[in-house]
Design a protein around this motif. Sequence first.
Motif, mmCIF file in Angstrom:
data_model
loop_
_atom_site.group_PDB
_atom_site.id
_atom_site.type_symbol
_atom_site.label_atom_id
_atom_site.label_comp_id
_atom_site.label_asym_id
_atom_site.label_seq_id
_atom_site.Cartn_x
_atom_site.Cartn_y
_atom_site.Cartn_z
ATOM 1 N N GLN A 134 1.982 -40.186 20.727
ATOM 2 C CA GLN A 134 1.243 -39.133 21.408
ATOM 3 C C GLN A 134 1.017 -37.937 20.496
ATOM 4 O O GLN A 134 0.001 -37.230 20.619
ATOM 5 C CB GLN A 134 1.983 -38.689 22.676
ATOM 6 N N GLY A 135 1.933 -37.700 19.551
ATOM 7 C CA GLY A 135 1.750 -36.611 18.596
ATOM 8 C C GLY A 135 0.526 -36.840 17.726
ATOM 9 O O GLY A 135 -0.244 -35.903 17.462
ATOM 10 N N GLU A 136 0.320 -38.089 17.283
ATOM 11 C CA GLU A 136 -0.879 -38.405 16.504
ATOM 12 C C GLU A 136 -2.125 -38.214 17.368
ATOM 13 O O GLU A 136 -3.142 -37.688 16.904
ATOM 14 C CB GLU A 136 -0.826 -39.844 15.988
ATOM 15 N N HIS A 137 -2.036 -38.643 18.615
ATOM 16 C CA HIS A 137 -3.161 -38.499 19.548
ATOM 17 C C HIS A 137 -3.552 -37.028 19.673
ATOM 18 O O HIS A 137 -4.731 -36.667 19.549
ATOM 19 C CB HIS A 137 -2.749 -39.076 20.908
ATOM 20 N N ALA A 168 -12.395 -43.830 18.552
ATOM 21 C CA ALA A 168 -11.864 -45.192 18.594
ATOM 22 C C ALA A 168 -10.361 -45.200 18.335
ATOM 23 O O ALA A 168 -9.617 -45.977 18.946
ATOM 24 C CB ALA A 168 -12.584 -46.060 17.568
ATOM 25 N N ARG A 169 -9.895 -44.334 17.424
ATOM 26 C CA ARG A 169 -8.458 -44.267 17.150
ATOM 27 C C ARG A 169 -7.702 -43.737 18.364
ATOM 28 O O ARG A 169 -6.608 -44.222 18.691
ATOM 29 C CB ARG A 169 -8.196 -43.390 15.926
ATOM 30 N N LEU A 170 -8.258 -42.757 19.056
ATOM 31 C CA LEU A 170 -7.621 -42.273 20.283
ATOM 32 C C LEU A 170 -7.509 -43.400 21.306
ATOM 33 O O LEU A 170 -6.478 -43.542 21.982
ATOM 34 C CB LEU A 170 -8.427 -41.107 20.861
ATOM 35 N N SER A 171 -8.537 -44.207 21.414
ATOM 36 C CA SER A 171 -8.497 -45.353 22.327
ATOM 37 C C SER A 171 -7.405 -46.330 21.912
ATOM 38 O O SER A 171 -6.635 -46.819 22.755
ATOM 39 C CB SER A 171 -9.862 -46.048 22.338
ATOM 40 N N GLU A 172 -7.310 -46.613 20.608
ATOM 41 C CA GLU A 172 -6.277 -47.528 20.107
ATOM 42 C C GLU A 172 -4.884 -47.039 20.454
ATOM 43 O O GLU A 172 -4.020 -47.808 20.883
ATOM 44 C CB GLU A 172 -6.384 -47.655 18.589
ATOM 45 N N ILE A 173 -4.637 -45.753 20.231
ATOM 46 C CA ILE A 173 -3.317 -45.191 20.509
ATOM 47 C C ILE A 173 -2.982 -45.359 21.981
ATOM 48 O O ILE A 173 -1.841 -45.707 22.340
ATOM 49 C CB ILE A 173 -3.268 -43.709 20.089
ATOM 50 N N GLU A 174 -3.955 -45.136 22.846
ATOM 51 C CA GLU A 174 -3.702 -45.270 24.280
ATOM 52 C C GLU A 174 -3.403 -46.719 24.656
ATOM 53 O O GLU A 174 -2.458 -46.993 25.408
ATOM 54 C CB GLU A 174 -4.903 -44.742 25.061
#
Length: 376
Positions: free
Chosen positions: A358-361, A346-352
């Motif tokens: 992108q570093g956090e991703h 879910a966090r990856l989706s939020e970042i996108e």
Amino acid sequence: MASARRVLIIGGGFSGMSAAIMLARGGIETDLVEIDAGWRSYGAGISLHGATLRVFQQLGILDDFKREGAATDGLIVRMPHNDQEIVTLPTPPMPGTGLPGNAAIMRPALAAILSKTTRAAGVSVKLGHSFETIEQDAEGVTVTFTDGTSGRYDAVIGADGLYSKTRTTLMPDAPKPAYVGQAVWRAELPTPEGLNSLNMWLGDGLKVGINPVSEGRSYMFITEDRPNNDWIEEADLLPAMKAMLDRFPSPILTAVKEALSEESKLIYRPLEKLLLPQPWHVGRVMLIGDAVHATTPHLGAGACIGMEDGVVLAEELMREGTVAEAFARHEARRWERCNMVVENSARLSEIEVQRGDQGEHNAIMGRSMMALTEPV
């Protein structure tokens, strides 16, 4: 003595079949009821974390997967306009499988392998029906079915998916699936020349991936940031996918766009997540898979954690003790791992969606991939 002698599984998807196979092989009388009379699996391809191959090995279907699916090494991220490689991310291999860490297969192919294995294990399968009522007492569970028959069980496993009838019946106040602001479009296609592993192209509000699923065949997914969960008509799928690919001047994706047709097994799905707090059971009825922890596909681990549920619950029900003790051990083994997959995805989706760091991703992706290689 096992914790249960007779078990019912509601739902014949990947999670339910995994539990059924392991229970039946362990000598527990196992019934499975599936509402779809054709026992079909819809969809195009499915990306699988390497940890899923460990589950295949436990289920005895790894050789079947090798014949029907594909395992490749690494994820290549490319420039959206000229296909230049930006970075290659490792996909850690799963020790003992003899295969690299990225895998994929067509959903119907995996479903066929599992259904054949389920029947071969001695599971009693009832298709085209579901349960009507579930009544529990101190000694067991009585279930009536929609065909008018009934059965008595020591334990029941609800593996009937994201919109689980078992969950809404027994946990009417449980959280509901939540749309995450993204949707995925999928298609099957011949593998583009020169692509031997998972490849991705990142655009503005779009991410395109191509993953081999068998010899010479791949599936493409387009992850789209989509604020509203609108209905998409089937006739609109092809022009919409081509319009999205128009935003990528990549020679590879341009050729893919031109080859897309109504025969490409086009699929559209909004992305939803669900994570129920524990307990995941009510009395002698335990929920597994998407019924309690549905995830977006950002880590390619949704099928993995659902099938792991089936294997782990079977292991615990085959141990000595009570059903309640088996359920407690199962939940203790599953929470941290399933929570990690759902929340990190879910966090990856939020970042996108938010055009975040992108570093956090990349860091979340790397940590999660390595965590999934750990023992279950």
